[in-house]
Design an enzyme around this catalytic site. Structure first.
Site, PDB file in Angstrom:
ATOM      1  N   CYS A   7      49.232  37.941 -48.328  1.00  0.00           N
ATOM      2  CA  CYS A   7      49.103  36.761 -49.195  1.00  0.00           C
ATOM      3  C   CYS A   7      49.999  36.909 -50.418  1.00  0.00           C
ATOM      4  O   CYS A   7      50.593  35.939 -50.881  1.00  0.00           O
ATOM      5  CB  CYS A   7      47.644  36.539 -49.604  1.00  0.00           C
ATOM      6  SG  CYS A   7      46.639  35.781 -48.302  1.00  0.00           S
ATOM      7  N   ASP A  30      59.587  43.901 -40.837  1.00  0.00           N
ATOM      8  CA  ASP A  30      58.600  44.944 -41.091  1.00  0.00           C
ATOM      9  C   ASP A  30      59.248  46.049 -41.928  1.00  0.00           C
ATOM     10  O   ASP A  30      60.382  46.467 -41.673  1.00  0.00           O
ATOM     11  CB  ASP A  30      58.068  45.513 -39.764  1.00  0.00           C
ATOM     12  CG  ASP A  30      56.781  46.304 -39.955  1.00  0.00           C
ATOM     13  OD1 ASP A  30      55.731  45.847 -39.482  1.00  0.00           O
ATOM     14  OD2 ASP A  30      56.829  47.389 -40.586  1.00  0.00           O
ATOM     15  N   ASN A  87      47.594  43.375 -33.242  1.00  0.00           N
ATOM     16  CA  ASN A  87      46.480  44.311 -33.339  1.00  0.00           C
ATOM     17  C   ASN A  87      45.305  43.585 -33.986  1.00  0.00           C
ATOM     18  O   ASN A  87      45.494  42.789 -34.906  1.00  0.00           O
ATOM     19  CB  ASN A  87      46.882  45.517 -34.203  1.00  0.00           C
ATOM     20  CG  ASN A  87      48.038  46.288 -33.597  1.00  0.00           C
ATOM     21  OD1 ASN A  87      48.122  46.441 -32.389  1.00  0.00           O
ATOM     22  ND2 ASN A  87      48.941  46.760 -34.433  1.00  0.00           N
ATOM     23  N   HIS A 100      48.756  38.885 -38.055  1.00  0.00           N
ATOM     24  CA  HIS A 100      50.215  38.958 -37.954  1.00  0.00           C
ATOM     25  C   HIS A 100      50.633  39.306 -36.538  1.00  0.00           C
ATOM     26  O   HIS A 100      49.964  40.050 -35.838  1.00  0.00           O
ATOM     27  CB  HIS A 100      50.793  39.965 -38.956  1.00  0.00           C
ATOM     28  CG  HIS A 100      50.156  41.324 -38.905  1.00  0.00           C
ATOM     29  ND1 HIS A 100      48.945  41.602 -39.500  1.00  0.00           N
ATOM     30  CD2 HIS A 100      50.571  42.482 -38.324  1.00  0.00           C
ATOM     31  CE1 HIS A 100      48.633  42.873 -39.284  1.00  0.00           C
ATOM     32  NE2 HIS A 100      49.598  43.427 -38.562  1.00  0.00           N
TER      33      HIS A 100
HETATM   34  P1  AMP Z   1      49.109  46.506 -38.368  1.00  0.00           P
HETATM   35  O1  AMP Z   1      48.936  47.984 -38.177  1.00  0.00           O
HETATM   36  O2  AMP Z   1      49.133  45.743 -37.070  1.00  0.00           O
HETATM   37  O3  AMP Z   1      48.119  45.944 -39.360  1.00  0.00           O
HETATM   38  O4  AMP Z   1      50.552  46.309 -38.954  1.00  0.00           O
HETATM   39  C1  AMP Z   1      50.828  46.195 -40.318  1.00  0.00           C
HETATM   40  C2  AMP Z   1      52.338  46.213 -40.450  1.00  0.00           C
HETATM   41  O5  AMP Z   1      52.677  45.742 -41.733  1.00  0.00           O
HETATM   42  C3  AMP Z   1      52.953  47.608 -40.296  1.00  0.00           C
HETATM   43  O6  AMP Z   1      53.902  47.596 -39.226  1.00  0.00           O
HETATM   44  C4  AMP Z   1      53.617  47.846 -41.656  1.00  0.00           C
HETATM   45  O7  AMP Z   1      54.825  48.562 -41.557  1.00  0.00           O
HETATM   46  C5  AMP Z   1      53.824  46.432 -42.162  1.00  0.00           C
HETATM   47  N1  AMP Z   1      53.905  46.280 -43.614  1.00  0.00           N
HETATM   48  C6  AMP Z   1      53.024  46.746 -44.537  1.00  0.00           C
HETATM   49  N2  AMP Z   1      53.424  46.393 -45.765  1.00  0.00           N
HETATM   50  C7  AMP Z   1      54.559  45.688 -45.628  1.00  0.00           C
HETATM   51  C8  AMP Z   1      55.455  45.044 -46.553  1.00  0.00           C
HETATM   52  N3  AMP Z   1      55.265  45.060 -47.865  1.00  0.00           N
HETATM   53  N4  AMP Z   1      56.550  44.413 -46.051  1.00  0.00           N
HETATM   54  C9  AMP Z   1      56.762  44.390 -44.722  1.00  0.00           C
HETATM   55  N5  AMP Z   1      55.955  44.954 -43.811  1.00  0.00           N
HETATM   56  C10 AMP Z   1      54.869  45.607 -44.251  1.00  0.00           C
HETATM   57 ZN    ZN Z   2      46.145  37.252 -46.614  1.00  0.00          ZN
END
Ligand code: AMP
Ligand code: ZN
Length: 114
Positions: A7, A30, A87, A100
């Site tokens: 957000c 990512d 996930n 996401h």
């Molecule tokens: P999940 O484990 O499915 O919740 O994936 C979360 C994803 O968000 C991971 O692949 C992280 O590398 C990515 N992530 C976390 N913070 C950021 C950010 N600030 N910008 C881009 N990607 C992010």
């Molecule tokens: Zn959110």
């Protein structure tokens, strides 16, 4: 949602490298890519995870897949192939609790889980 990192990205409070944006959907690279191309596609509406989808969220899920195709076409990996992963919850390995869609491409992806 206040403490949600995605957000904050939507509100511009945390910088990202944007790939696509419209009034309902945002896509960005990512921060910790698992493939040469690793894009996250998210609804701007805060939805925790698949398990918290409601009936009114059905159209946005369809639209997210259309956006994924659009990005795949523009980035040139549509024909070569790609993988979409969502996930959900603790056992699903979800770390950020804002729905996401991971879009992975750019190399032959490894072993299938299912
Ligand atoms: P999940 O484990 O499915 O919740 O994936 C979360 C994803 O968000 C991971 O692949 C992280 O590398 C990515 N992530 C976390 N913070 C950021 C950010 N600030 N910008 C881009 N990607 C992010
Ligand atoms: Zn959110």
């Amino acid at each position: 949602m206040e403490d949600c990192i995605f957000c904050k990205i939507i509100k511009g409070e945390i910088p990202t490298s944007k790939v696509y944006e419209d009034d309902e959907i945002l896509a960005f690279n990512d921060i910790n890519p698992a493939a040469p191309i690793h894009i996250l596609v998210i609804p701007k509406k805060h939805i925790d995870c698949i398990a918290h989808l409601s009936k009114e969220d059905e159209p946005i899920i369809g639209k997210i897949y259309s956006v994924i195709n659009k990005i795949a076409e523009e980035k040139g990996f549509k024909e070569q192939g790609f993988r979409v992963i969502v996930n959900s919850g603790k056992d699903g390995g979800q770390e950020v609790m804002h729905l996401h869609f991971h879009v992975l491409a750019g190399r032959k992806l490894g072993e299938k889980i299912v």
